[in-house]
Design an enzyme around this catalytic site. Structure first.
Site, PDB file in Angstrom:
ATOM      1  N   LYS A  82      10.155  -2.458   2.767  1.00  0.00           N
ATOM      2  CA  LYS A  82      10.420  -3.131   1.493  1.00  0.00           C
ATOM      3  C   LYS A  82      10.396  -2.134   0.339  1.00  0.00           C
ATOM      4  CE  LYS A  82       8.583  -7.619   2.913  1.00  0.00           C
ATOM      5  NZ  LYS A  82       7.496  -8.618   2.717  1.00  0.00           N
TER       6      LYS A  82
ATOM      7  N   SER B  63       4.720  -4.654  -0.047  1.00  0.00           N
ATOM      8  CA  SER B  63       3.557  -5.243   0.597  1.00  0.00           C
ATOM      9  C   SER B  63       4.012  -6.291   1.593  1.00  0.00           C
ATOM     10  CB  SER B  63       2.639  -5.876  -0.452  1.00  0.00           C
ATOM     11  OG  SER B  63       1.438  -6.325   0.143  1.00  0.00           O
ATOM     12  N   ASP B  64       3.225  -6.452   2.636  1.00  0.00           N
ATOM     13  CA  ASP B  64       3.506  -7.495   3.612  1.00  0.00           C
ATOM     14  C   ASP B  64       2.187  -7.930   4.234  1.00  0.00           C
ATOM     15  OD1 ASP B  64       5.951  -8.846   4.970  1.00  0.00           O
ATOM     16  OD2 ASP B  64       4.555  -8.431   6.606  1.00  0.00           O
ATOM     17  N   GLN B  65       2.166  -9.172   4.662  1.00  0.00           N
ATOM     18  CA  GLN B  65       0.958  -9.707   5.288  1.00  0.00           C
ATOM     19  C   GLN B  65       1.328 -10.417   6.581  1.00  0.00           C
ATOM     20  OE1 GLN B  65      -1.212 -13.327   3.778  1.00  0.00           O
ATOM     21  NE2 GLN B  65      -2.730 -11.755   3.284  1.00  0.00           N
TER      22      GLN B  65
ATOM     23  N   ALA C 116      -0.656  -5.135   4.303  1.00  0.00           N
ATOM     24  CA  ALA C 116      -0.255  -3.738   4.161  1.00  0.00           C
ATOM     25  C   ALA C 116       0.350  -3.507   2.784  1.00  0.00           C
ATOM     26  CB  ALA C 116       0.749  -3.364   5.245  1.00  0.00           C
TER      27      ALA C 116
END
Length: 193
Positions: free
Chosen positions: A53, A69-71, A106
């Site tokens: 991203k 960011s990613d979850q 992250a």
């Protein structure tokens, strides 16, 4: 001079969190394919997507600091995706009842001036209390957590679903670990606070 700051996300949750430490930023949709890779662990998926991203958005914002960011929520080694429907949310909450879910959040801060990537992965353990079908039904109807990994919003009524939350950074569970991000932004020359 501090470079412009870009949040590589259309998430209102992440934008609201980022406003807590920095008001001057723009949002840009990364358009990243968030599909699973074969045999990919949830933490690795979260990190891969955060980096992807940030990279996609940095290509359109040379000279900027870009946040990706990613979850990924994990139960029994498997990722729990955003439910998308009320029935999907109810099913996730039934599976989570009385269990512990790990959330891998992250973060990638990419400096588009030189391509440097700074990453962090936060692990939060959410311990659900036993939930009745009636409680799950009421919760999903009231809060509509259809776009949230794990089917809850801890910043709202979802907090009532837990026995406890174990984390080094409470903002990570919402979707953007601000303690780590503030450190990375300071290291990149931003005045935080």
């Amino acid at each position: 001079m501090t470079p412009p700051l870009v949040l590589g996300s259309t998430s209102r949750y992440r934008a609201d969190l980022l406003r807590r430490v920095c008001e001057d930023f723009v949002q840009d949709a990364p358009g990243t394919d968030e599909g699973h890779l074969p045999d990919e662990l949830p933490a690795a998926r979260a990190l891969r997507l955060a980096i992807a991203k940030a990279g996609a958005v940095a290509a359109r914002h040379p000279g900027a600091l870009v946040i990706g960011s990613d979850q990924v929520a994990e139960l029994d080694g498997f990722a729990l995706d955003k439910p998308g429907t009320a029935e999907g949310a109810r099913e996730q909450l039934r599976r989570s009842s009385g269990r512990t879910i790990q959330f891998h959040t992250a973060l990638c801060l990419l400096d588009a001036r030189d391509g440097a990537q700074h990453v962090h992965v936060d692990v939060t353990r959410a311990v659900f209390r036993p939930l009745s079908d009636r409680e799950i039904e009421r919760y999903v109807a009231r809060e509509q957590p259809l776009d949230c990994a794990g089917s809850f919003k801890c910043e709202g009524l979802g907090i009532s679903l837990f026995e406890r939350i174990e984390t080094d950074d409470p903002t990570a569970l919402v979707g953007l670990p601000l303690i780590a991000l503030a450190r990375l932004l300071r290291e990149a020359g931003c005045a935080i606070p």
